[in-house]
Design an enzyme around this catalytic site. Structure first.
Site: not given
Ligand code: KIV
Length: 304
Positions: A129, A131, A99, A60-61, A198
């Site tokens: 993934k 969080e 994510d 989600d970055s 992280e």
């Molecule tokens: O969203 C993302 O890029 C991440 C990574 C930094 C692990 O969660």
């Protein structure tokens, strides 16, 4: 080549074996570092493919690096699914992880499973993934029970950065470190196949690793983890926002992109582009006939 294939950037994509859960579990067992990178579209995914990475995360970055939001919070599920589907089209070998965005899984186990299923069905992801520990542990368990592999994420969890006091490293006292460790162990117990640490001190990762049986991937967590992940745009220098301490720049692509587009703009403005090499032509007799026909039009009476 040995019985067990060692994938590098020099291994032609055709000859690479698809990365599966057993591949990364085996890598952990053998002490072979696991390489993970983010990707958000066809070109970034195909670069990751060609470079021979093991895991690709549609993080989600991407909310910040490709969609221009100020944080990861606003990105919607539909936006994430579009990015993940595009990344899927650029990948054959690495495992693709989607994510789960903020607000798409926290409410209930049913919501979490439905969201995870959309990543698999609509975007072709192999895993998802999520969080945090806390209530995310139950969400992870529910998704795993629904048959979808889940990667956990502890330490600095950007979706809830405000509650953590901002984008800062986590677990810097023994007490705070134990909270990170407890979250990680709970996610492992819930059936996560891997976990991201992280922005935590190297001492924390080193101390916890003997207790972590699943592959642990670090980002700003020092060298003790089983693998590392970096954001594509950070490592290649495409994103011009703030870079965290753990980012290592392997290229400065943005500078080259700006230079390239500036040269193009200059060439258009000075008519240096296009050159004959970039131009289609007609046979001279066809061009002459065209000119004659257009000239005749000039002399024909107006139809109006
Ligand atoms: O969203 C993302 O890029 C991440 C990574 C930094 C692990 O969660």
């Amino acid at each position: 080549m040995s019985a067990r294939q060692r994938i590098t950037a020099d291994t032609p994509p055709r000859k690479r074996k698809t990365v599966t859960l057993s591949t990364i579990t085996e890598k952990k067992a053998l002490g072979e570092p696991i390489v993970m990178v983010t990707a958000y579209d066809y070109p970034s995914a195909s670069v990751a493919e060609e470079a021979g990475v093991d895991l690709v995360l549609v993080g989600d970055s991407g909310a910040m690096t490709v969609l221009g939001y100020q944080s990861t919070v606003p990105v919607t599920l539909d936006e994430m699914l579009m990015l993940a589907a595009a990344a899927r089209r650029g990948l054959t070998t690495p495992m693709l992880i989607g994510d789960l965005p903020f607000g798409s899984y926290e409410g209930s186990n049913v919501e979490a499973v439905k969201t995870a299923q959309r990543f698999v069905k609509e975007a072709g992801c192999d895993a998802v993934k999520l969080e945090r520990g806390g209530s995310s542990v139950e969400r992870a368990r529910a998704i795993v029970e629904a048959g979808i592999p889940v990667m956990g994420h502890v330490g600095l969890t950007p979706q809830t950065a405000i509650a953590l006091g901002g984008y800062r490293s986590q677990g810097r006292t023994a007490e705070k470190a134990m909270q990170v460790v407890e979250d990680a162990l709970a996610l492992q117990e819930a059936g996560c196949f891997a976990i991201v640490f992280e922005a935590v001190p190297a001492e924390l990762s080193e101390a916890v690793m003997p207790h972590i049986e699943i592959p642990a991937i670090g980002i700003g967590a020092g060298p003790a983890t089983d693998g590392q992940v970096l954001v594509f745009h950070d490592l290649l220098g495409i994103y011009d926002g703030h870079a965290a301490r753990f980012v290592k720049r392997y290229a400065n692509i943005r500078e080259q992109m700006v230079a390239g587009v500036s040269r193009y703009a200059e060439d258009v403005r000075t008519r240096a582009y296009p050159e004959p090499d970039h131009t289609y032509t007609m046979a001279p007799d066809e061009a002459a006939r065209l000119r004659a026909e257009l000239k005749a039009l000039d002399h024909s009476p107006s139809e109006l």
